[in-house]
Write a protein that holds these residues in place. Structure first.
Motif, PDB file in Angstrom:
ATOM      1  N   PHE A 188     -33.240 -13.722  34.311  1.00 40.21           N
ATOM      2  CA  PHE A 188     -33.701 -12.573  34.727  1.00 40.21           C
ATOM      3  C   PHE A 188     -35.165 -12.644  35.808  1.00 40.21           C
ATOM      4  CE2 PHE A 188     -32.128 -11.958  30.820  1.00 40.21           C
ATOM      5  CZ  PHE A 188     -30.636 -10.330  30.589  1.00 40.21           C
ATOM      6  N   ASP A 189     -35.311 -13.710  36.614  1.00 42.04           N
ATOM      7  CA  ASP A 189     -36.688 -13.904  37.485  1.00 42.04           C
ATOM      8  C   ASP A 189     -37.460 -12.975  37.359  1.00 42.04           C
ATOM      9  OD1 ASP A 189     -38.052 -14.591  40.303  1.00 42.04           O
ATOM     10  OD2 ASP A 189     -36.565 -12.705  41.210  1.00 42.04           O
ATOM     11  N   ILE A 190     -38.281 -12.661  35.911  1.00 41.72           N
ATOM     12  CA  ILE A 190     -39.140 -11.570  35.287  1.00 41.72           C
ATOM     13  C   ILE A 190     -40.797 -12.119  35.392  1.00 41.72           C
ATOM     14  CG2 ILE A 190     -37.240  -9.958  34.540  1.00 41.72           C
ATOM     15  CD1 ILE A 190     -38.204 -11.061  31.904  1.00 41.72           C
ATOM     16  N   LEU A 191     -41.579 -11.759  34.926  1.00 41.07           N
ATOM     17  CA  LEU A 191     -43.112 -12.351  34.366  1.00 41.07           C
ATOM     18  C   LEU A 191     -42.594 -12.740  32.627  1.00 41.07           C
ATOM     19  CD1 LEU A 191     -45.308  -9.405  34.771  1.00 41.07           C
ATOM     20  CD2 LEU A 191     -44.697 -11.814  36.367  1.00 41.07           C
ATOM     21  N   PRO A 192     -42.605 -14.507  32.394  1.00 38.96           N
ATOM     22  CA  PRO A 192     -42.169 -15.243  31.036  1.00 38.96           C
ATOM     23  C   PRO A 192     -43.379 -13.557  30.264  1.00 38.96           C
ATOM     24  CG  PRO A 192     -44.444 -15.655  32.159  1.00 38.96           C
ATOM     25  CD  PRO A 192     -43.677 -14.710  33.114  1.00 38.96           C
ATOM     26  N   PRO A 193     -42.115 -13.587  28.931  1.00 36.56           N
ATOM     27  CA  PRO A 193     -42.614 -11.870  28.431  1.00 36.56           C
ATOM     28  C   PRO A 193     -43.491 -12.521  27.310  1.00 36.56           C
ATOM     29  CG  PRO A 193     -40.306 -12.396  27.888  1.00 36.56           C
ATOM     30  CD  PRO A 193     -41.210 -13.076  29.238  1.00 36.56           C
ATOM     31  N   GLY A 194     -43.004 -13.572  26.737  1.00 35.99           N
ATOM     32  CA  GLY A 194     -43.751 -14.942  25.585  1.00 35.99           C
ATOM     33  C   GLY A 194     -45.685 -13.928  24.649  1.00 35.99           C
ATOM     34  N   ASP A 195     -45.878 -14.441  26.494  1.00 29.05           N
ATOM     35  CA  ASP A 195     -47.660 -14.272  25.395  1.00 29.05           C
ATOM     36  C   ASP A 195     -47.649 -12.942  25.556  1.00 29.05           C
ATOM     37  OD1 ASP A 195     -47.939 -17.141  25.604  1.00 29.05           O
ATOM     38  OD2 ASP A 195     -49.118 -17.412  27.131  1.00 29.05           O
ATOM     39  N   LEU A 196     -47.373 -12.159  26.125  1.00 34.25           N
ATOM     40  CA  LEU A 196     -47.456 -11.187  26.723  1.00 34.25           C
ATOM     41  C   LEU A 196     -46.931 -10.107  24.928  1.00 34.25           C
ATOM     42  CD1 LEU A 196     -45.915  -9.942  30.008  1.00 34.25           C
ATOM     43  CD2 LEU A 196     -48.376 -10.160  28.860  1.00 34.25           C
ATOM     44  N   ARG A 197     -46.142 -10.558  24.010  1.00 32.07           N
ATOM     45  CA  ARG A 197     -44.843 -10.306  23.193  1.00 32.07           C
ATOM     46  C   ARG A 197     -46.715 -10.436  21.843  1.00 32.07           C
ATOM     47  NH1 ARG A 197     -42.556 -14.319  22.139  1.00 32.07           N
ATOM     48  NH2 ARG A 197     -44.030 -14.925  20.389  1.00 32.07           N
ATOM     49  N   MET A 198     -47.492 -11.387  22.195  1.00 29.94           N
ATOM     50  CA  MET A 198     -47.917 -12.161  21.167  1.00 29.94           C
ATOM     51  C   MET A 198     -48.958 -11.010  21.380  1.00 29.94           C
ATOM     52  SD  MET A 198     -47.883 -15.899  21.078  1.00 29.94           S
ATOM     53  CE  MET A 198     -48.445 -17.046  19.903  1.00 29.94           C
ATOM     54  N   ALA A 199     -49.778 -10.959  22.794  1.00 33.58           N
ATOM     55  CA  ALA A 199     -50.842 -10.306  22.162  1.00 33.58           C
ATOM     56  C   ALA A 199     -50.375  -8.950  21.842  1.00 33.58           C
ATOM     57  CB  ALA A 199     -51.414  -9.764  24.371  1.00 33.58           C
ATOM     58  N   LEU A 200     -49.323  -8.129  22.381  1.00 34.50           N
ATOM     59  CA  LEU A 200     -49.199  -7.082  21.883  1.00 34.50           C
ATOM     60  C   LEU A 200     -49.176  -6.739  20.607  1.00 34.50           C
ATOM     61  CD1 LEU A 200     -46.410  -5.940  24.153  1.00 34.50           C
ATOM     62  CD2 LEU A 200     -48.124  -4.144  23.809  1.00 34.50           C
ATOM     63  N   ALA A 201     -48.931  -7.674  19.564  1.00 34.92           N
ATOM     64  CA  ALA A 201     -48.014  -8.130  18.400  1.00 34.92           C
ATOM     65  C   ALA A 201     -49.542  -7.955  17.444  1.00 34.92           C
ATOM     66  CB  ALA A 201     -47.959  -9.381  17.983  1.00 34.92           C
ATOM     67  N   ALA A 202     -50.673  -9.023  18.548  1.00 36.61           N
ATOM     68  CA  ALA A 202     -51.850  -9.228  17.770  1.00 36.61           C
ATOM     69  C   ALA A 202     -52.741  -7.934  17.621  1.00 36.61           C
ATOM     70  CB  ALA A 202     -52.857  -9.728  18.819  1.00 36.61           C
ATOM     71  N   LEU A 203     -52.643  -6.817  18.569  1.00 37.37           N
ATOM     72  CA  LEU A 203     -53.020  -5.644  18.517  1.00 37.37           C
ATOM     73  C   LEU A 203     -52.170  -4.323  17.744  1.00 37.37           C
ATOM     74  CD1 LEU A 203     -54.075  -5.462  22.086  1.00 37.37           C
ATOM     75  CD2 LEU A 203     -55.572  -5.820  20.489  1.00 37.37           C
ATOM     76  N   CYS A 204     -51.025  -4.865  16.774  1.00 38.84           N
ATOM     77  CA  CYS A 204     -50.506  -3.974  15.886  1.00 38.84           C
ATOM     78  C   CYS A 204     -51.958  -2.975  15.172  1.00 38.84           C
ATOM     79  CB  CYS A 204     -49.258  -4.600  15.381  1.00 38.84           C
ATOM     80  SG  CYS A 204     -47.819  -4.140  16.681  1.00 38.84           S
TER      81      CYS A 204
END
Length: 320
Positions: free
Chosen positions: A49-65
């Motif tokens: 999809f020619d996007i930013l890699p979402p994985g590390d962003l996802r992990m940060a969001l999960a850590a802040l739940c």
């Protein structure tokens, strides 16, 4: 809660550890996340999809739940990874959610991440360090056919992270990427900025290679804290001591200073190791804080509450 405005920079499991620790002190947290991952689910989505890699962003969001049943449930949903060998196999649901929002909101990376944060009721904000996907290139020293040291060039975060040899230097492609404007503003307004822990050359160091981010870290009036890893067993740490990790930062970002460097006793077991780390901390103008922050049950990982206590002492001013 201190109410301090804290910015944490990094990626992957290391950033998750610092975010979970910082949540015990403040809800005013901004995570600034590396965007150079090219492996696994992130790499597949980035390529397709020619996007930013979402994985590390996802992990940060999960850590802040939030620390509630709702927060724990949504953190688990975000981190859920599909099994099997089909098209969904290996993808994390959170990666797909972020990708869907970016597809619906073209060129609105920050807004998409903010919407995920609202859905999860996160305690803080997650931002990419740059709004363009990046590649990491490293100079690595390996033995040649005669057993003599030779330099090779390795490109790609997933390859650099696992390639045998000693990482001498890392670079980004493009070499002067634009920083996320919201990330620069967060650093400018921060009371405390935390860099590390994490994979040193692919999660921690890349932030210093974005010129605007590096300048923001130089200019910020915030207290700057460098959190060292509790283990030197990962591939990227090959041939390095913790003191040399600090020296590597100096080599890549001359002039950057810190106020405190946090290290666990198990990485400075001898007097010589401690003296070397103290000398390296002096190079960046920092006080060395040796504190038991490693997990007793999970070797190589930080203990959230112990790390929180170390941060609390620094933020409250009881250290120094």
């Amino acid at each position: 809660m201190t109410g301090s405005r804290v910015v944490a920079l990094g990626g992957g499991h290391g950033l998750s550890a610092s975010l979970q620790a910082l949540r015990h002190m403040t809800e005013s947290i901004t995570a600034i996340v590396t965007v150079a991952d090219d492996g696994g689910s992130s790499g597949r989505l980035r390529q397709e999809f020619d996007i930013l890699p979402p994985g590390d962003l996802r992990m940060a969001l999960a850590a802040l739940c939030e620390d509630t049943k709702w927060g724990h449930q949504w953190s688990a949903v975000l981190q859920h990874r599909f099994r099997g060998n089909g098209d969904l196999g290996g993808h994390a649901l959170g990666n797909l959610l972020i990708t869907a929002l970016w597809d619906l909101l073209p060129d609105q990376h920050v807004r998409g991440l903010d919407l995920v944060g609202r859905l999860l009721n996160t305690r803080g904000r997650v931002l990419p360090m740059s709004l363009v996907p990046l590649d990491i290139e490293a100079t690595i020293v390996v033995p040649d056919d005669m057993g003599e040291p030779a330099e090779i060039t390795v490109r790609g975060q997933s390859r650099v992270a696992k390639h045998p040899g000693k990482v001498e230097r890392v670079r980004l492609h493009p070499d002067s990427p634009p920083a996320c404007p919201e990330a620069l503003e967060a650093i400018k307004l921060a009371d405390v900025v935390v860099l590390g822990p994490g994979s040193w050359f692919t999660s921690v160091m890349p932030h210093l290679l974005v010129p605007e981010l590096r300048q923001a870290l130089l200019d910020t009036p915030a207290t700057r804290v460098l959190t060292l890893n509790v283990s030197l067993n990962d591939d990227e740490a090959s041939g390095y001591t913790v003191a040399e990790h600090v020296s590597a930062l100096v080599d890549h970002a001359p002039g950057l200073g810190f106020d405190h460097v946090i290290a666990d006793p198990q990485v400075v077991r001898t007097q010589a190791e401690r003296e070397a780390l103290e000398a390296a901390a002096d190079l960046v103008g920092a006080e060395l804080v040796v504190s038991a922050v490693a997990s007793a049950r999970e070797p190589g990982l930080h203990d959230t509450l112990r790390l929180a206590a170390a941060y609390r002492d620094i933020i409250s001013g009881s250290v120094g």
